[in-house]
Design an enzyme around this catalytic site. Structure first.
Site, PDB file in Angstrom:
ATOM      1  N   GLY A  82      37.199  -6.955  43.381  1.00  9.88           N
ATOM      2  CA  GLY A  82      37.755  -6.978  44.829  1.00  9.88           C
ATOM      3  C   GLY A  82      37.201  -8.468  45.250  1.00  9.88           C
ATOM      4  CB  CYS A  83      36.153  -9.407  48.788  1.00  8.90           C
ATOM      5  SG  CYS A  83      35.634 -10.760  49.622  1.00  8.90           S
ATOM      6  CG  PHE A  84      36.119 -14.553  45.701  1.00  9.48           C
ATOM      7  CD1 PHE A  84      35.932 -14.844  46.805  1.00  9.48           C
ATOM      8  CD2 PHE A  84      37.134 -15.371  44.991  1.00  9.48           C
ATOM      9  CE1 PHE A  84      36.506 -15.609  47.884  1.00  9.48           C
ATOM     10  CE2 PHE A  84      37.962 -16.148  45.626  1.00  9.48           C
ATOM     11  CZ  PHE A  84      37.702 -16.371  47.008  1.00  9.48           C
TER      12      PHE A  84
END
Length: 175
Positions: free
Chosen positions: A11-13
């Site tokens: 997902g979002c880093f």
């Protein structure tokens, strides 16, 4: 000091980097794009790449297995192309191995996660050989250190502990 490289997408880093960087034995992290089709990927043009984190770690202080256990704790590996409010292939779960041993450990850890019942479904994490890693722009590096109240969909789940399957279960699964 020995160093090893791990590449993970969950997902979002931003949230992944914020939590993983704190682990004892993690030497360095950077966020970027991998696993896709666009050379020199950027935030605005990353094609089918996943948002990912590159981790340099000291295997004498933290094992690859322990990194993966934490990875499976802080994101939901059972949602296809999604984490929290983020949707699309950029937000898929992926393990990009750098050696045959990392691949083996990844597959064994996924089997343990599936057998554990800690998540409501089966793991959909992509397991593939690491390819090019395109570092994200400076404004994405260390984002939650600069914006502590910024968006994240990654959380440490208290009391989450991954049990290993028994030797008999591992043997049966290999047959």
């Amino acid at each position: 000091m020995t160093q090893e490289r791990a590449v993970l997408a969950g997902g979002c880093f931003w949230g992944m980097q914020d939590l993983i960087r704190r682990y004892d034995g993690v030497i360095a992290t950077r966020v970027g794009y991998t696993g896709g089709d666009v050379p020199n990927a950027t935030y605005r043009n990353h094609g089918t790449h996943a948002e990912a984190i590159e981790i340099i770690f000291d295997p004498a202080k933290i094992s690859y297995r322990r990194l993966l256990e934490f990875f499976f704790q802080i994101h939901d590996p059972t949602t296809l192309n999604r984490q929290g409010n983020d949707r699309g292939t950029s937000y898929r779960s992926g393990i990009y191995f750098t050696s045959a041993e990392q691949k083996r450990v990844a597959e064994e850890t996924i089997a343990d996660v599936n057998a554990s019942g800690l998540w409501p479904g089966k793991v959909v994490t992509e397991v593939a050989a690491a390819g090019p890693f395109w570092q994200a722009e400076p404004e994405h590096q260390d984002y939650l250190e600069r914006y502590p109240n910024g968006y994240t969909c990654h959380f440490i789940r208290p009391d989450w502990k991954l049990p290993a399957r028994s030797a008999a279960a591992k043997s049966n699964a290999a047959e």
